[in-house]
Design a protein around this motif. Structure first.
Motif, PDB file in Angstrom:
ATOM      1  N   ASP A 140       0.924  -1.219  -0.141  1.00  0.00           N
ATOM      2  CA  ASP A 140      -0.029  -0.023   0.062  1.00  0.00           C
ATOM      3  C   ASP A 140       0.731   1.252   0.004  1.00  0.00           C
ATOM      4  N   GLN A 184       5.512   8.360  -5.426  1.00  0.00           N
ATOM      5  CA  GLN A 184       6.053   8.924  -4.282  1.00  0.00           C
ATOM      6  C   GLN A 184       6.907  10.077  -4.031  1.00  0.00           C
ATOM      7  N   ASP A 214       5.853  -0.560   3.271  1.00  0.00           N
ATOM      8  CA  ASP A 214       5.961  -2.128   3.190  1.00  0.00           C
ATOM      9  C   ASP A 214       7.266  -2.716   2.355  1.00  0.00           C
ATOM     10  N   SER A 261       3.140   2.221   2.119  1.00  0.00           N
ATOM     11  CA  SER A 261       3.262   2.752   3.631  1.00  0.00           C
ATOM     12  C   SER A 261       4.501   1.923   4.289  1.00  0.00           C
TER      13      SER A 261
END
Length: 86
Positions: free
Chosen positions: A8, A40, A12, A10
């Motif tokens: 997602d 990002q 990961d 965040s």
């Protein structure tokens, strides 16, 4: 039938601990497929070997300001980092 990892965006990641079979000493290939659903704010390493200060290789996705750019980075025999953009 098939499956894949889904992230997602965040913090990961998948971590594979170092081992002798992963100690590349000759030619190698790196391949990946990704589907970006958002951009990002900074460079993001998609796949690689090494940590923040000692990297053997890495494939990076560019930040939003360079949305369609990727970088392959590797450590040469003298210990310097070589970066290739495409």
């Amino acid at each position: 039938s098939g499956s894949a990892l889904a992230f997602d965006g965040s913090f990961d990641r998948v971590v594979v601990e170092g081992s002798e079979p992963l100690a590349f000493e000759g030619p190698m290939s790196v391949s990946l497929w990704m589907r970006k659903t958002r951009h990002q704010g900074d460079w993001a390493r998609l796949v690689g070997k090494g940590g923040p200060s000692a990297r053997t290789f890495g494939v990076w996705s560019a930040p939003e300001t360079r949305a369609n750019l990727a970088m392959f980075q590797f450590q040469d025999r003298a210990g310097g980092l070589v970066s290739l953009f495409g």
